[in-house]
Design a protein around this motif. Structure first.
Motif, PDB file in Angstrom:
ATOM      1  N   ASP B  32       0.869  -1.176   0.000  1.00  0.00           N
ATOM      2  CA  ASP B  32       0.000   0.000   0.000  1.00  0.00           C
ATOM      3  C   ASP B  32       0.904   1.224   0.000  1.00  0.00           C
ATOM      4  O   ASP B  32       2.055   1.143  -0.425  1.00  0.00           O
ATOM      5  CB  ASP B  32      -1.016  -0.035   1.152  1.00  0.00           C
ATOM      6  CG  ASP B  32      -0.373  -0.148   2.521  1.00  0.00           C
ATOM      7  OD1 ASP B  32       0.820   0.214   2.648  1.00  0.00           O
ATOM      8  OD2 ASP B  32      -1.050  -0.589   3.464  1.00  0.00           O
ATOM      9  N   ALA B  33       0.418   2.371   0.495  1.00  0.00           N
ATOM     10  CA  ALA B  33       1.218   3.591   0.380  1.00  0.00           C
ATOM     11  C   ALA B  33       2.255   3.733   1.497  1.00  0.00           C
ATOM     12  O   ALA B  33       2.979   4.712   1.549  1.00  0.00           O
ATOM     13  CB  ALA B  33       0.304   4.814   0.341  1.00  0.00           C
ATOM     14  N   THR B  74      -4.554   3.150  -0.240  1.00  0.00           N
ATOM     15  CA  THR B  74      -3.823   4.413  -0.075  1.00  0.00           C
ATOM     16  C   THR B  74      -3.259   4.584   1.326  1.00  0.00           C
ATOM     17  O   THR B  74      -2.617   5.586   1.604  1.00  0.00           O
ATOM     18  CB  THR B  74      -4.750   5.618  -0.324  1.00  0.00           C
ATOM     19  OG1 THR B  74      -5.882   5.509   0.537  1.00  0.00           O
ATOM     20  CG2 THR B  74      -5.214   5.661  -1.764  1.00  0.00           C
ATOM     21  N   GLY B 134      -6.338  13.513   2.724  1.00  0.00           N
ATOM     22  CA  GLY B 134      -5.578  13.988   1.560  1.00  0.00           C
ATOM     23  C   GLY B 134      -5.750  13.105   0.341  1.00  0.00           C
ATOM     24  O   GLY B 134      -5.615  13.557  -0.796  1.00  0.00           O
ATOM     25  N   SER B 135      -6.080  11.837   0.560  1.00  0.00           N
ATOM     26  CA  SER B 135      -6.224  10.898  -0.545  1.00  0.00           C
ATOM     27  C   SER B 135      -7.676  10.760  -0.991  1.00  0.00           C
ATOM     28  O   SER B 135      -8.017   9.816  -1.711  1.00  0.00           O
ATOM     29  CB  SER B 135      -5.711   9.530  -0.094  1.00  0.00           C
ATOM     30  OG  SER B 135      -6.396   9.143   1.090  1.00  0.00           O
ATOM     31  N   LEU B 327       2.856  18.338   0.338  1.00  0.00           N
ATOM     32  CA  LEU B 327       3.385  16.974   0.276  1.00  0.00           C
ATOM     33  C   LEU B 327       3.990  16.684  -1.097  1.00  0.00           C
ATOM     34  O   LEU B 327       5.075  16.124  -1.208  1.00  0.00           O
ATOM     35  CB  LEU B 327       2.278  15.948   0.594  1.00  0.00           C
ATOM     36  CG  LEU B 327       2.707  14.484   0.449  1.00  0.00           C
ATOM     37  CD1 LEU B 327       3.885  14.157   1.366  1.00  0.00           C
ATOM     38  CD2 LEU B 327       1.555  13.542   0.740  1.00  0.00           C
ATOM     39  N   SER B 328       3.283  17.092  -2.163  1.00  0.00           N
ATOM     40  CA  SER B 328       3.789  16.752  -3.487  1.00  0.00           C
ATOM     41  C   SER B 328       5.112  17.458  -3.772  1.00  0.00           C
ATOM     42  O   SER B 328       5.990  16.889  -4.406  1.00  0.00           O
ATOM     43  CB  SER B 328       2.755  17.062  -4.564  1.00  0.00           C
ATOM     44  OG  SER B 328       2.382  18.401  -4.513  1.00  0.00           O
ATOM     45  N   ALA B 331       7.718  15.591  -1.871  1.00  0.00           N
ATOM     46  CA  ALA B 331       7.901  14.248  -2.421  1.00  0.00           C
ATOM     47  C   ALA B 331       8.795  14.246  -3.653  1.00  0.00           C
ATOM     48  O   ALA B 331       9.391  13.233  -3.999  1.00  0.00           O
ATOM     49  CB  ALA B 331       6.553  13.627  -2.755  1.00  0.00           C
ATOM     50  N   LYS B 332       8.880  15.380  -4.311  1.00  0.00           N
ATOM     51  CA  LYS B 332       9.683  15.421  -5.544  1.00  0.00           C
ATOM     52  C   LYS B 332      11.181  15.531  -5.258  1.00  0.00           C
ATOM     53  O   LYS B 332      11.997  15.354  -6.145  1.00  0.00           O
ATOM     54  CB  LYS B 332       9.237  16.600  -6.414  1.00  0.00           C
ATOM     55  CG  LYS B 332       7.891  16.341  -7.085  1.00  0.00           C
ATOM     56  CD  LYS B 332       7.482  17.479  -7.991  1.00  0.00           C
ATOM     57  CE  LYS B 332       6.181  17.160  -8.689  1.00  0.00           C
ATOM     58  NZ  LYS B 332       5.043  17.907  -8.191  1.00  0.00           N
ATOM     59  N   PRO B 335      13.796  10.187  -3.622  1.00  0.00           N
ATOM     60  CA  PRO B 335      12.982   9.034  -4.056  1.00  0.00           C
ATOM     61  C   PRO B 335      11.973   8.563  -3.004  1.00  0.00           C
ATOM     62  O   PRO B 335      10.848   8.239  -3.329  1.00  0.00           O
ATOM     63  CB  PRO B 335      14.027   7.944  -4.315  1.00  0.00           C
ATOM     64  CG  PRO B 335      15.296   8.668  -4.556  1.00  0.00           C
ATOM     65  CD  PRO B 335      15.237   9.926  -3.740  1.00  0.00           C
ATOM     66  N   ARG B 387      16.904   2.910  -0.674  1.00  0.00           N
ATOM     67  CA  ARG B 387      17.900   1.973  -1.194  1.00  0.00           C
ATOM     68  C   ARG B 387      19.277   2.182  -0.552  1.00  0.00           C
ATOM     69  O   ARG B 387      20.148   1.324  -0.631  1.00  0.00           O
ATOM     70  CB  ARG B 387      17.996   2.123  -2.716  1.00  0.00           C
ATOM     71  CG  ARG B 387      16.704   1.746  -3.415  1.00  0.00           C
ATOM     72  CD  ARG B 387      16.709   2.199  -4.857  1.00  0.00           C
ATOM     73  NE  ARG B 387      16.829   3.655  -4.972  1.00  0.00           N
ATOM     74  CZ  ARG B 387      16.964   4.305  -6.114  1.00  0.00           C
ATOM     75  NH1 ARG B 387      17.027   3.629  -7.239  1.00  0.00           N
ATOM     76  NH2 ARG B 387      17.056   5.614  -6.143  1.00  0.00           N
TER      77      ARG B 387
END
Lengths: 428, 460
Positions: B32-33, B74, B134-135, B327-328, B331-332, B335, B387
């Motif tokens: 999920d998210a 989500t 938000g979702s 958030l967006s 998030a950019k 990663p 990672r």
């Protein structure tokens, strides 16, 4: 089946792109295919998770993943709506290439792409023959739209209402042009694209008429080839790269300021996909592609932004509703210009439909492989068009025109399907 | 689950098209998210009518198969990550809005209804469903109820649990249970609907939810207040509440978030501001006008360097665009985006923000903080690359310290995202041993074979 190690290393190349997806799932709200199936594998997040699973060797079914990847219109709605800025369509094109290298290209696609499309001369001759004999294969379906059905080809085409091939291809009426810049001081190279050349020749005529009217010099070289999108969408990078080289060569014969196309898909491919996929080519080719791609522009955008065409103060009486092709709106951000162009004709006024910028369901070969889903998505578009009661629907992509015509024709709707440039050219 | 006869039984029950068993299909429902490793389920099924839920549960219970119910997937706490080899039950085939009752102001829906679609339908009838996670454009009502989702309007309007009046659900054995009612007041029996809310799929599977609706506010006014210190912003929050004004929204953004939003969204934010508050008051027009004036005065008295009051709908939208982009934009940057929702009493917000800065510094982490200051629910957002093992280890330490920090201030692990797998290990620290034991006893009693979303909230 290819080398599994090679597949993993190919997928590792897009690892950074995959890692940027935070799995929020917001792409579900805009994906036309997910809207129909409600399956996670059909939305960008799901496809990225599968590629991630494959590259991390959590799953092994490369064919299953390829199958899911192909159930996508490449409309770019997900990328346009993604909070993290994930370039989903870029990922899918690269992943389709990697998976096709591993799983192999089907015999049919090999014949079409490597045997035909990459040899523009042969491709053109085949279509010419097709145009001559199409009457034998088809029967009239809808007189208003001039569409036909092809019962003999129903295994491929189903009961689509297809737009006929042009009696005389565009390149036969306009084999070559190289005229100097006129009053505008601008000279463009003209790339009609396959559908304009072979089916919608009227769009090509309209472009020439409009460019001449505005004193724009035109360079139209012979022997143009396909932009490569159909091969790339099927993961055939070999054919794609061959077509890129071919076209670069074809357009190297003259100086021009801008390269214009009336096809949204061709524009997006030449402008954005070519440089994106150029990474595997040599430095010299990369630089050439960069320089070429920078000049590419949609015809609507060129006329409004560069030539300065403006809507008339008094708008015309006839309502036109405009469908935003995904490759024009979502990919290139061209929304206002085609509307401005239509309203510059003096005859028309825009009447907006609901969800003008959602996909019509065409998606190139998606339409061939997934006709049922394609039609379900297309019928929503048809309903929105019909609801405006506008007698004309305009758009900026011949592929969308084919799809929309099929949708309207099969429902018997008398709504004309036109390219914005055709409407503008009428008034000149 | 590999037993063919069992897969056959599910196909017979639901039709083959609603049973997915391929590796790729199963992989698609392994996550999920939440930033957690995927777990491959053994089978994925989609009931098309609510009665199917009963049959699915009966088969699972008889065969001891773990069941994880999934809406849009989500959620941010791993609540819909299945058990290895278990079954995922999709609710997106159950999307009917059964009734919107204007006279009695409630809605009855199936669990797979999309939150934003319900809100739109309800608004079309002149009513209001306030919870707005938000979702919401994709999240389902069933998921919202199961996770007790919050949103921007939490301060005045509360969270999802404040709108659950009743429900029908199936228990682990597939028996239908009715809870709550359509009446605003209902005190018959145990509050089973209350127990089922926020139960994250551990006690039963919803088949129908009755949700309270309220009249929409007649007017609203928004403003942005800009500060040169976090403390002043936080003091403003406390002062607004102390003045007995409850804005519907009172949002906070730190300097890092402001700069990031401005970089990406060009919303016209002051990048040198140390903090800003986005405030909206709503209600009766006269009350809104009065409260907006009061809020403005309080902001100034507490050191706001500038206040922008939205005069038009367009300006109001601009204020909220900046918040929606938070958030967006973050998030950019990197990663991996870890969005936390540890919540503190609102008087402790300055301490919390200072503590978060210290954690970021101590573990060399990039943390942007924004969120619902009015209800103490902040979203420290850690930007990293999962990672990178060394970095991820530091992130895990940081998250642990964020939890400890919040709990130390009398706060909670989760203001609105739920506990799921991500925070199950920390639960005892918040609620204590007795509470965990009591919860486990209930779980054992209602789900003796432990098939309902095992491992969530209370652990293994």
């Amino acid at each position: 089946m290819g080398d599994l190690k090679r597949l993993h290393s190919l997928l590792k190349e897009i690892d950074d792109m995959l890692a940027s997806c935070m799995r929020c799932g917001m792409c579900q709200s805009v994906c036309p295919v997910f809207g129909q199936t409600l399956n996670e594998g059909d939305v960008a997040r799901g496809k990225i998770a599968l590629l991630d699973g494959l590259s991390q060797q959590l799953i092994s079914d490369a064919q299953g993943v390829q199958c899911k990847l192909e159930n996508c219109l490449l409309c770019g709605s997900c990328s346009a709506n993604c909070p993290s800025g994930v370039k989903a369509t870029d990922i899918f094109l690269k992943a389709r290439a990697a998976l096709t290298e591993y799983n192999g290209l089907s015999a049919v696609k090999k014949a079409i792409f490597r045997g035909t499309l990459t040899h523009p001369g042969l491709f053109n001759r085949l279509i010419d023959v097709g145009a001559r004999f199409q009457g034998l294969m088809t029967r009239k379906a809808n007189a208003y739209h001039g569409t036909s059905c092809a019962p003999m080809l129903s295994s491929i085409l189903g009961n689509r209402h297809i737009v006929p091939l042009a009696d005389r291809a565009f390149r036969k009426t306009h084999p070559f042009l190289d005229t100097p810049a006129g009053s505008s001081g601008l000279k463009v190279a003209f790339y009609p694209g396959c559908l304009v050349d072979k089916m919608y020749t009227g769009i090509g005529d309209a472009v020439i008429k409009v460019l001449r009217h505005h004193g724009v010099g035109i360079y139209l070289p012979e022997n143009q080839g396909c932009c490569g999108m159909p091969s790339l969408a099927s993961g055939d990078t070999k054919s794609f790269e061959k077509l890129v080289s071919h076209n670069l060569e074809t357009f190297s014969g003259s100086h021009f300021d801008v390269l214009v196309t009336p096809c949204a898909t061709c524009t997006a491919t030449l402008k954005k996909v070519w440089p994106m996929m150029a990474e595997n080519l040599g430095m010299k080719d990369q630089a050439r592609i960069e320089a070429f791609s920078r000049k590419v522009m949609d015809i609507n955008q060129f006329l409004v932004d560069k030539v300065g065409v403006r809507p008339k103060d008094a708008l015309g009486d006839t309502a036109v509703t405009f469908h935003d092709p995904c490759h024009l709106g979502k990919s290139l951000g061209v929304f206002s210009q085609p509307r401005a162009l239509i309203q510059a004709s003096g005859k028309y006024r825009i009447k907006e439909m609901k969800d003008a910028n959602t996909c019509c369901g065409s998606g190139g070969s998606f339409n061939l492989q997934h006709y049922e889903t394609s039609t379900e998505i297309g019928q929503k578009k048809r309903n929105n068009i019909v609801a405006t009661e506008a007698p004309i629907v305009a758009t900026g992509c011949p592929a969308c025109m084919m799809q929309i015509t099929d949708m309207l024709s099969s429902k018997g709707d008398n709504v004309r399907v036109k390219h914005s440039i055709e409407l503008y050219a009428e008034g000149l | 689950m590999k037993k063919n006869s069992l897969v056959g039984a599910f196909k017979e029950l639901l039709g083959a098209e609603n049973v997915m068993e391929s590796e790729t299909d199963r992989m698609n429902y392994a996550y999920d998210a939440a930033v957690l490793a995927p777990v491959l389920p053994g089978l994925v099924v989609r009931p098309r009518k609510t009665e199917d839920i009963s049959g699915i549960l009966r088969l699972c219970n008889e065969n001891g198969i773990p069941v994880t119910v999934r809406g849009a997937g989500t959620n941010l706490s791993g609540g819909t990550i299945p058990s290895m080899g278990g079954l995922v039950m999709l609710t997106n085939g159950l999307q009917r809005i059964i009734e919107i009752n204007e006279a009695d102001m409630y809605a009855i829906v199936e669990p797979g209804v999309i939150t934003a679609q319900l809100a739109t339908e309800v608004a079309g009838k002149g009513l209001f469903y306030p919870p707005d996670p938000g979702s919401q454009a994709v999240s389902t009502i069933g998921g919202n109820v199961a996770e007790n989702a919050g949103g921007l309007r939490g301060l005045k309007y509360g969270v999802t649990k404040d709108y659950v009046m009743g429900m029908e659900f199936y228990d682990a054995g597939g028996t239908l249970v009715r809870a709550g009612s359509k009446t605003v007041k209902c005190v018959s029996g145990f509050n089973l609907a209350g127990l089922m809310t926020a139960s994250e799929g551990c006690f039963g599977v919803y088949s129908q939810l009755t949700l309270k609706l309220v009249p929409p506010p007649a007017a609203a006014k928004s403003m942005m207040a800009i500060y040169d210190s976090v403390d002043k912003a936080a003091e403003t929050v406390a002062a607004i509440i102390a003045a007995k004004i409850i804005p519907c929204t009172l949002e906070f953004m730190d300097n890092f978030t402001i700069r990031t939003v401005e970089d990406f969204a060009k919303a016209g934010l002051p990048t040198d501001a140390k903090a800003l508050l986005l405030i909206e008051v709503d209600g009766h027009p006269a009350q809104v006008a009065e409260e907006a004036d009061q809020v403005e005065t309080i902001c100034r008295a507490n050191g706001a360097t500038r206040i922008q009051v939205a005069q038009t709908a367009e300006e109001k939208n601009k204020v909220w665009e900046a918040r929606r982009a938070a958030l967006s934009s973050l998030a950019k940057l990197r990663p991996t985006t870890v969005l936390e929702d540890a919540t503190v009493p609102r008087s402790r917000i300055p301490d919390m923000v200072r503590g978060l800065d210290a954690i970021a510094e101590r573990h060399k982490l990039t943390i942007g903080t924004f969120g619902h200051a009015g209800d103490g629910n902040l979203h420290p957002t850690i930007l990293c690359d999962k990672r990178d093992r060394e970095e991820w280890h530091r992130v895990e330490k940081g998250i642990e310290e964020i939890f400890e920090l919040a709990l130390g201030m009398g706060g909670t692990l989760s203001g609105e995202h739920g506990i799921g797998l991500a925070k199950a290990g920390f639960m005892e620290k918040e609620v204590g041993r007795g509470s965990m034991e009591f919860s486990r006893k209930i779980k054992r009693a209602v789900d003796p074979k432990n098939i309902l979303n095992p491992g969530k909230i209370i652990g293994g």
